[in-house]
Write a protein that holds these residues in place. Structure first.
Motif, PDB file in Angstrom:
ATOM      1  N   ALA A  77       0.851  -1.207   0.000  1.00 17.65           N
ATOM      2  CA  ALA A  77       0.000   0.000   0.000  1.00 17.65           C
ATOM      3  C   ALA A  77       0.880   1.248   0.000  1.00 17.65           C
ATOM      4  N   THR A  78       2.019   1.168   0.704  1.00 20.83           N
ATOM      5  CA  THR A  78       2.902   2.339   0.795  1.00 20.83           C
ATOM      6  C   THR A  78       3.431   2.750  -0.577  1.00 20.83           C
ATOM      7  N   LEU A  79       3.856   1.765  -1.378  1.00 18.31           N
ATOM      8  CA  LEU A  79       4.505   2.126  -2.649  1.00 18.31           C
ATOM      9  C   LEU A  79       3.564   2.919  -3.569  1.00 18.31           C
ATOM     10  N   PRO A  80       2.354   2.406  -3.884  1.00 20.76           N
ATOM     11  CA  PRO A  80       1.480   3.206  -4.755  1.00 20.76           C
ATOM     12  C   PRO A  80       1.096   4.549  -4.141  1.00 20.76           C
ATOM     13  N   ILE A  81       0.913   4.583  -2.818  1.00 17.46           N
ATOM     14  CA  ILE A  81       0.499   5.858  -2.198  1.00 17.46           C
ATOM     15  C   ILE A  81       1.648   6.881  -2.293  1.00 17.46           C
ATOM     16  N   PHE A  82       2.891   6.436  -2.123  1.00 17.57           N
ATOM     17  CA  PHE A  82       4.027   7.355  -2.341  1.00 17.57           C
ATOM     18  C   PHE A  82       4.002   7.876  -3.773  1.00 17.57           C
TER      19      PHE A  82
ATOM     20  N   GLU B 212      -7.679  -6.078  -4.062  1.00 19.95           N
ATOM     21  CA  GLU B 212      -6.788  -6.264  -2.920  1.00 19.95           C
ATOM     22  C   GLU B 212      -6.930  -5.081  -1.952  1.00 19.95           C
ATOM     23  N   PRO B 213      -6.795  -5.313  -0.640  1.00 14.98           N
ATOM     24  CA  PRO B 213      -6.936  -4.233   0.339  1.00 14.98           C
ATOM     25  C   PRO B 213      -5.962  -3.073   0.079  1.00 14.98           C
ATOM     26  N   GLU B 214      -4.824  -3.365  -0.572  1.00 16.41           N
ATOM     27  CA  GLU B 214      -3.849  -2.310  -0.847  1.00 16.41           C
ATOM     28  C   GLU B 214      -4.367  -1.381  -1.953  1.00 16.41           C
ATOM     29  N   VAL B 215      -5.167  -1.936  -2.881  1.00 15.70           N
ATOM     30  CA  VAL B 215      -5.790  -1.101  -3.923  1.00 15.70           C
ATOM     31  C   VAL B 215      -6.809  -0.185  -3.244  1.00 15.70           C
ATOM     32  N   THR B 216      -7.569  -0.771  -2.317  1.00 14.23           N
ATOM     33  CA  THR B 216      -8.577   0.016  -1.592  1.00 14.23           C
ATOM     34  C   THR B 216      -7.914   1.127  -0.778  1.00 14.23           C
ATOM     35  N   ASP B 217      -6.751   0.820  -0.185  1.00 14.59           N
ATOM     36  CA  ASP B 217      -6.061   1.840   0.617  1.00 14.59           C
ATOM     37  C   ASP B 217      -5.638   3.016  -0.274  1.00 14.59           C
ATOM     38  N   LEU B 218      -5.119   2.687  -1.459  1.00 11.39           N
ATOM     39  CA  LEU B 218      -4.743   3.759  -2.405  1.00 11.39           C
ATOM     40  C   LEU B 218      -5.980   4.587  -2.766  1.00 11.39           C
ATOM     41  N   ILE B 219      -7.098   3.906  -3.046  1.00 12.42           N
ATOM     42  CA  ILE B 219      -8.320   4.615  -3.439  1.00 12.42           C
ATOM     43  C   ILE B 219      -8.775   5.553  -2.310  1.00 12.42           C
ATOM     44  N   ARG B 220      -8.691   5.057  -1.068  1.00 12.78           N
ATOM     45  CA  ARG B 220      -9.112   5.897   0.073  1.00 12.78           C
ATOM     46  C   ARG B 220      -8.238   7.141   0.170  1.00 12.78           C
ATOM     47  N   CYS B 221      -6.929   6.959  -0.042  1.00  7.31           N
ATOM     48  CA  CYS B 221      -6.015   8.107   0.031  1.00  7.31           C
ATOM     49  C   CYS B 221      -6.326   9.083  -1.105  1.00  7.31           C
ATOM     50  N   LEU B 222      -6.531   8.554  -2.320  1.00  5.83           N
ATOM     51  CA  LEU B 222      -6.833   9.430  -3.464  1.00  5.83           C
ATOM     52  C   LEU B 222      -8.136  10.193  -3.229  1.00  5.83           C
TER      53      LEU B 222
ATOM     54  N   GLY C 162     -12.629  12.064 -13.534  1.00  2.00           N
ATOM     55  CA  GLY C 162     -11.417  12.881 -13.415  1.00  2.00           C
ATOM     56  C   GLY C 162     -11.701  14.255 -12.812  1.00  2.00           C
ATOM     57  N   VAL C 163     -10.744  14.753 -12.026  1.00  2.00           N
ATOM     58  CA  VAL C 163     -10.854  16.117 -11.472  1.00  2.00           C
ATOM     59  C   VAL C 163      -9.655  16.934 -11.966  1.00  2.00           C
ATOM     60  N   ASP C 164      -9.689  18.254 -11.756  1.00  3.25           N
ATOM     61  CA  ASP C 164      -8.605  19.104 -12.273  1.00  3.25           C
ATOM     62  C   ASP C 164      -7.368  19.084 -11.383  1.00  3.25           C
ATOM     63  N   ILE C 165      -7.591  19.080 -10.070  1.00  2.32           N
ATOM     64  CA  ILE C 165      -6.434  19.061  -9.168  1.00  2.32           C
ATOM     65  C   ILE C 165      -6.676  18.125  -7.974  1.00  2.32           C
ATOM     66  N   LEU C 166      -5.577  17.631  -7.448  1.00  5.62           N
ATOM     67  CA  LEU C 166      -5.644  16.850  -6.210  1.00  5.62           C
ATOM     68  C   LEU C 166      -4.799  17.573  -5.166  1.00  5.62           C
ATOM     69  N   SER C 167      -5.255  17.541  -3.917  1.00  6.08           N
ATOM     70  CA  SER C 167      -4.534  18.317  -2.895  1.00  6.08           C
ATOM     71  C   SER C 167      -3.772  17.434  -1.910  1.00  6.08           C
ATOM     72  N   GLY C 168      -3.038  18.082  -1.012  1.00  8.25           N
ATOM     73  CA  GLY C 168      -2.250  17.358  -0.017  1.00  8.25           C
ATOM     74  C   GLY C 168      -3.143  16.817   1.099  1.00  8.25           C
ATOM     75  N   VAL C 169      -2.734  15.711   1.707  1.00  8.73           N
ATOM     76  CA  VAL C 169      -3.513  15.132   2.817  1.00  8.73           C
ATOM     77  C   VAL C 169      -2.571  14.507   3.842  1.00  8.73           C
ATOM     78  N   GLU C 170      -3.146  14.198   4.988  1.00 10.50           N
ATOM     79  CA  GLU C 170      -2.463  13.331   5.942  1.00 10.50           C
ATOM     80  C   GLU C 170      -3.136  11.978   5.832  1.00 10.50           C
ATOM     81  N   TYR C 171      -2.349  10.916   5.764  1.00 12.28           N
ATOM     82  CA  TYR C 171      -2.964   9.597   5.588  1.00 12.28           C
ATOM     83  C   TYR C 171      -2.143   8.526   6.290  1.00 12.28           C
ATOM     84  N   ALA C 172      -2.837   7.618   6.972  1.00  7.83           N
ATOM     85  CA  ALA C 172      -2.161   6.497   7.661  1.00  7.83           C
ATOM     86  C   ALA C 172      -2.308   5.240   6.811  1.00  7.83           C
ATOM     87  N   ILE C 173      -1.177   4.643   6.452  1.00 10.63           N
ATOM     88  CA  ILE C 173      -1.157   3.444   5.603  1.00 10.63           C
ATOM     89  C   ILE C 173      -1.751   2.249   6.364  1.00 10.63           C
TER      90      ILE C 173
END
Ligand code: UD1
Length: 419
Positions: free
Chosen positions: A24-29, A189-199, A218-229
């Motif tokens: 989950a960490t790799l795609p989210i990074f 996979e739960p790691e795909v779901t984790d990426l989706i939640r972060c996005l 699709g959206v125009d911009i994505l912003s910064g967040v705090e997220y726990a893997i």
């Protein structure tokens, strides 16, 4: 170079805390490339694959800071180099996850082809075909993928095969594309779901998480967040099998038992007494020899290929015969000859291994070959009589944080030795 030296035969006892999930960490990074602001990510594991990801992102112009609380503050909002070089990609196939985000945000990317790896050929055709459908022009020459676009557009993507990283790449690309993308036969996979939640937290519009059909507007911009893997279900599963194979009793904390149903089901079949709470699993083998379990790997929610090798070690000393069939990767049996050197009775027939359980394994000098195969050798060493040494420990460091410390906490006799 380091090797692990294990003196086997001690039933594991005690409790450990699972680290954050590698996969989950790799795609989210890599999703930080999509954002116009920095991300603050917590529960990230200290693993060599995570360092490789950070090195790759830094090489492209990202900055990161390790915060005092252990979280990582990463700013990939203004990349200066849209190339993922061979030297880093060759050590970690997940580097292909830079492709979707770079194309979506910068309309251009040059990425080294990952090539084969020890467990099989592992092509990236699904990633490339889907991005072409979304309006990318892709050329492969001199070992690199050259991709460009006038702007990605939403498309209907029907994956022939279920692929974790292809699903992640397209979800990320579609999040900044124009219009709606539908992905059919998506990995769940739960790691795909984790990426989706972060996005989604970053502002992406995605529906259908935890199902095989994802719809992304699709959206125009994505912003910064705090997220726990999310926690690492494969690491947790590996320690649970270690307890089962040694006849031990352990508690694994910081996990999501729901994401581990297939593995828990098989552990119960081995004769283990299992109790689950919201964030922990207790396993008690009561000193018994395990019953053998038949396994067929398949996409989530079925039994994960990343736990196959560990269960092979367990079946090797189980009371009876079993079969393990690998359906995801064509060459994921490199632990078979090594386990056989310890006295396991294993016969490879196509993509199935027939195992006749023996009473005990004996320690031997072994060579780690890939991440999960190496984990199975550690488990076999913990259960074996006598001393086992495992060389090429760097394979384990890709995916297990502080592996020998955690096993020591459970009472194992295990040391990392320089040689
Ligand atoms: C991910 C995981 C890995 C896990 C695997 C299967 C990460 C970083 N790695 O790997 O730990 O073992 O899922 O759960 O998350 N395929 C193609 N063409 C493609 C892509 C894949 O033919 O373009 C095939 C592969 O060769 C394989 C199958 O599809 O046979 C599944 O592979 P995939 O899910 O893509 O594995 P990864 O995402 O690389």
């Amino acid at each position: 170079m380091y090797k692990l030296v294990i003196n086997g035969g001690t039933p594991l006892k005690g409790s450990i805390k699972t680290s954050g999930s590698k996969n989950a960490t790799l795609p989210i990074f890599f999703s930080s490339i999509l954002a116009d602001e920095p991300l603050k990510l917590s529960n990230t594991p200290q693993l060599s694959d995570v360092s490789t990801t950070l090195r790759l992102l830094m090489d492209m112009g990202s900055n990161f800071v390790l915060e005092e609380d252990g979280s990582i503050f990463i700013d990939s909002s203004a990349l200066t180099n849209l190339t993922a070089e061979y030297s880093l990609v060759k050590t970690m196939r997940a580097s292909i996850l830079t492709l979707g985000p770079m194309l979506a945000k910068y309309k251009k990317a040059k990425i080294s082809l990952p090539g084969g790896c020890a467990i099989g050929t592992r092509p990236v055709n699904l990633h490339l075909d889907a991005l072409e459908k979304m309006g990318a022009t892709i050329e492969v020459k001199n070992g690199y993928i050259y991709a460009s676009t006038k702007g990605l557009v939403g498309a209907q993507i029907n994956f022939d095969l279920i692929s974790v990283t292809a699903t992640e790449n397209i979800v990320m690309a579609a999040s900044l594309a124009k219009g709606i993308t539908t992905i059919n036969n998506a990995a769940q996979e739960p790691e795909v779901t984790d990426l989706i939640r972060c996005l989604k937290k970053m502002g992406a519009k995605i529906s259908g998480e935890n199902t095989s059909t994802l719809v992304i507007e699709g959206v125009d911009i994505l912003s910064g967040v705090e997220y726990a893997i999310c926690p690492d279900r494969i690491e947790a599963g590996t320690y649970l099998v270690a307890a089962a194979i040694t006849g031990g009793k352990i508690t694994v904390n910081n996990i999501e038992p729901d994401a581990m149903r297939a593995v828990i089901g098989k552990l119960i079949e081995t004769g283990a007494d299992i109790q689950t709470n919201q964030n922990s699993i207790k396993l008690d083998m009561k000193g018994k020899r395990p019953y053998p379990v038949n396994i067929r790997t398949s996409a989530y929610p079925n039994f994960p290929t990343d736990m196959q090798a560990q269960f092979m070690a367990l079946n090797s000393i189980a009371e009876g015969s079993s079969t393990i069939t690998e359906t995801i990767f064509e060459n994921r049996f490199m632990h078979v000859p090594e386990l056989s050197r310890m006295g396991a009775n294993l016969k490879l027939e196509g993509n199935t291994v027939v195992c006749k359980g023996v009473k005990s394994l004996s320690g031997a000098n072994l060579m780690a070959t890939d991440l999960r195969a190496s984990a199975s050798l550690v488990l076999a060493g913990l259960a074996a009589q006598g001393s086992t040494t495992i060389e090429r420990v760097y394979h384990l460091d890709r995916g297990y944080e502080m592996i020998e410390e955690k096993f020591k906490m459970l009472g194992a006799d295990i040391e990392r030795v320089q040689h």
